[in-house]
Design a protein around this motif. Structure first.
Motif, PDB file in Angstrom:
ATOM      1  N   HIS A  76      70.279  -4.588  18.209  1.00 14.51           N
ATOM      2  CA  HIS A  76      69.700  -5.930  18.289  1.00 14.51           C
ATOM      3  C   HIS A  76      69.567  -6.370  19.751  1.00 14.51           C
ATOM      4  O   HIS A  76      68.538  -6.923  20.156  1.00 14.51           O
ATOM      5  CB  HIS A  76      70.535  -6.927  17.498  1.00 14.51           C
ATOM      6  CG  HIS A  76      70.037  -8.332  17.588  1.00 14.51           C
ATOM      7  ND1 HIS A  76      68.860  -8.742  17.001  1.00 14.51           N
ATOM      8  CD2 HIS A  76      70.538  -9.414  18.239  1.00 14.51           C
ATOM      9  CE1 HIS A  76      68.664 -10.019  17.273  1.00 14.51           C
ATOM     10  NE2 HIS A  76      69.660 -10.448  18.020  1.00 14.51           N
ATOM     11  N   GLU A  77      70.605  -6.117  20.542  1.00 12.29           N
ATOM     12  CA  GLU A  77      70.567  -6.488  21.960  1.00 12.29           C
ATOM     13  C   GLU A  77      69.496  -5.696  22.699  1.00 12.29           C
ATOM     14  O   GLU A  77      68.803  -6.243  23.560  1.00 12.29           O
ATOM     15  CB  GLU A  77      71.941  -6.270  22.595  1.00 12.29           C
ATOM     16  CG  GLU A  77      72.984  -7.261  22.129  1.00 12.29           C
ATOM     17  CD  GLU A  77      74.395  -6.921  22.597  1.00 12.29           C
ATOM     18  OE1 GLU A  77      74.552  -5.959  23.382  1.00 12.29           O
ATOM     19  OE2 GLU A  77      75.324  -7.603  22.168  1.00 12.29           O
ATOM     20  N   ASP A  78      69.343  -4.406  22.361  1.00  7.63           N
ATOM     21  CA  ASP A  78      68.305  -3.583  22.992  1.00  7.63           C
ATOM     22  C   ASP A  78      66.916  -4.134  22.684  1.00  7.63           C
ATOM     23  O   ASP A  78      66.065  -4.215  23.567  1.00  7.63           O
ATOM     24  CB  ASP A  78      68.395  -2.126  22.505  1.00  7.63           C
ATOM     25  CG  ASP A  78      69.574  -1.374  23.098  1.00  7.63           C
ATOM     26  OD1 ASP A  78      70.213  -1.893  24.035  1.00  7.63           O
ATOM     27  OD2 ASP A  78      69.855  -0.261  22.618  1.00  7.63           O
ATOM     28  N   GLU A  79      66.694  -4.513  21.421  1.00 10.63           N
ATOM     29  CA  GLU A  79      65.390  -5.061  21.038  1.00 10.63           C
ATOM     30  C   GLU A  79      65.126  -6.386  21.755  1.00 10.63           C
ATOM     31  O   GLU A  79      64.021  -6.644  22.216  1.00 10.63           O
ATOM     32  CB  GLU A  79      65.315  -5.249  19.522  1.00 10.63           C
ATOM     33  CG  GLU A  79      65.266  -3.951  18.748  1.00 10.63           C
ATOM     34  CD  GLU A  79      64.087  -3.070  19.133  1.00 10.63           C
ATOM     35  OE1 GLU A  79      62.973  -3.611  19.295  1.00 10.63           O
ATOM     36  OE2 GLU A  79      64.284  -1.852  19.284  1.00 10.63           O
ATOM     37  N   SER A  80      66.152  -7.211  21.853  1.00  9.12           N
ATOM     38  CA  SER A  80      66.017  -8.496  22.541  1.00  9.12           C
ATOM     39  C   SER A  80      65.703  -8.277  24.017  1.00  9.12           C
ATOM     40  O   SER A  80      64.846  -8.968  24.590  1.00  9.12           O
ATOM     41  CB  SER A  80      67.304  -9.306  22.374  1.00  9.12           C
ATOM     42  OG  SER A  80      67.217 -10.522  23.066  1.00  9.12           O
ATOM     43  N   LEU A  81      66.366  -7.325  24.630  1.00 11.07           N
ATOM     44  CA  LEU A  81      66.127  -7.007  26.038  1.00 11.07           C
ATOM     45  C   LEU A  81      64.704  -6.480  26.232  1.00 11.07           C
ATOM     46  O   LEU A  81      64.010  -6.866  27.181  1.00 11.07           O
ATOM     47  CB  LEU A  81      67.148  -5.986  26.542  1.00 11.07           C
ATOM     48  CG  LEU A  81      67.015  -5.553  27.997  1.00 11.07           C
ATOM     49  CD1 LEU A  81      67.129  -6.744  28.941  1.00 11.07           C
ATOM     50  CD2 LEU A  81      68.062  -4.504  28.331  1.00 11.07           C
ATOM     51  N   LYS A  82      64.252  -5.615  25.315  1.00  5.49           N
ATOM     52  CA  LYS A  82      62.884  -5.091  25.404  1.00  5.49           C
ATOM     53  C   LYS A  82      61.864  -6.220  25.319  1.00  5.49           C
ATOM     54  O   LYS A  82      60.878  -6.234  26.069  1.00  5.49           O
ATOM     55  CB  LYS A  82      62.630  -4.079  24.288  1.00  5.49           C
ATOM     56  CG  LYS A  82      63.295  -2.745  24.501  1.00  5.49           C
ATOM     57  CD  LYS A  82      63.018  -1.816  23.320  1.00  5.49           C
ATOM     58  CE  LYS A  82      63.806  -0.536  23.435  1.00  5.49           C
ATOM     59  NZ  LYS A  82      63.602   0.343  22.262  1.00  5.49           N
ATOM     60  N   GLU A  83      62.094  -7.162  24.427  1.00  4.24           N
ATOM     61  CA  GLU A  83      61.174  -8.299  24.289  1.00  4.24           C
ATOM     62  C   GLU A  83      61.145  -9.135  25.575  1.00  4.24           C
ATOM     63  O   GLU A  83      60.079  -9.535  26.038  1.00  4.24           O
ATOM     64  CB  GLU A  83      61.585  -9.172  23.104  1.00  4.24           C
ATOM     65  CG  GLU A  83      61.330  -8.539  21.754  1.00  4.24           C
ATOM     66  CD  GLU A  83      61.870  -9.366  20.602  1.00  4.24           C
ATOM     67  OE1 GLU A  83      62.179 -10.566  20.806  1.00  4.24           O
ATOM     68  OE2 GLU A  83      61.986  -8.811  19.502  1.00  4.24           O
ATOM     69  N   THR A  84      62.314  -9.377  26.143  1.00  2.00           N
ATOM     70  CA  THR A  84      62.400 -10.158  27.381  1.00  2.00           C
ATOM     71  C   THR A  84      61.693  -9.434  28.521  1.00  2.00           C
ATOM     72  O   THR A  84      60.936 -10.052  29.282  1.00  2.00           O
ATOM     73  CB  THR A  84      63.873 -10.429  27.752  1.00  2.00           C
ATOM     74  OG1 THR A  84      64.492 -11.124  26.680  1.00  2.00           O
ATOM     75  CG2 THR A  84      63.987 -11.240  29.030  1.00  2.00           C
TER      76      THR A  84
END
Length: 96
Positions: A76-84
């Motif tokens: 989840h954190e990886d996906e959030s970071l990718k979006e940012t």
């Protein structure tokens, strides 16, 4: 394991387990055994367990859940970071 490793005996659920490990692994193994024994004791206190096998099973479930939850959180954190990062990249492209 190598023949020149450190030989230790770990007590888990009232049984001794002889291991040959690298010396730098000793602290980790001892802490893991203590955590397992503490968890079993906690489960025995909270639930009316019939034997150590039940405590070990509950401990295995709890530890596996912790690992799986950590993986889910990391994903989840990886996906959030990718979006940012994508948003920053798009914003930079609009500027230049």
């Amino acid at each position: 394991m190598e023949q020149d490793g450190l030989r230790i005996k770990l007590s888990v659920a009232d049984r001794l387990y002889p291991l040959t490990i690298a010396p730098q692994q000793e602290e980790g193994f001892r802490k893991a055994a203590k955590k397992i024994n503490d968890m079993i004791q906690d489960f025995e206190t909270v639930y009316e367990l019939r034997d150590k096998q039940d405590g070990l099973a509950m401990c295995a479930i709890a530890l596996a859940r912790e690992i799986e939850q950590a993986k889910l959180n990391e994903t989840h954190e990886d996906e959030s970071l990718k979006e940012t990062l994508a948003q920053v990249y798009n914003a930079l492209n609009q500027i230049g």
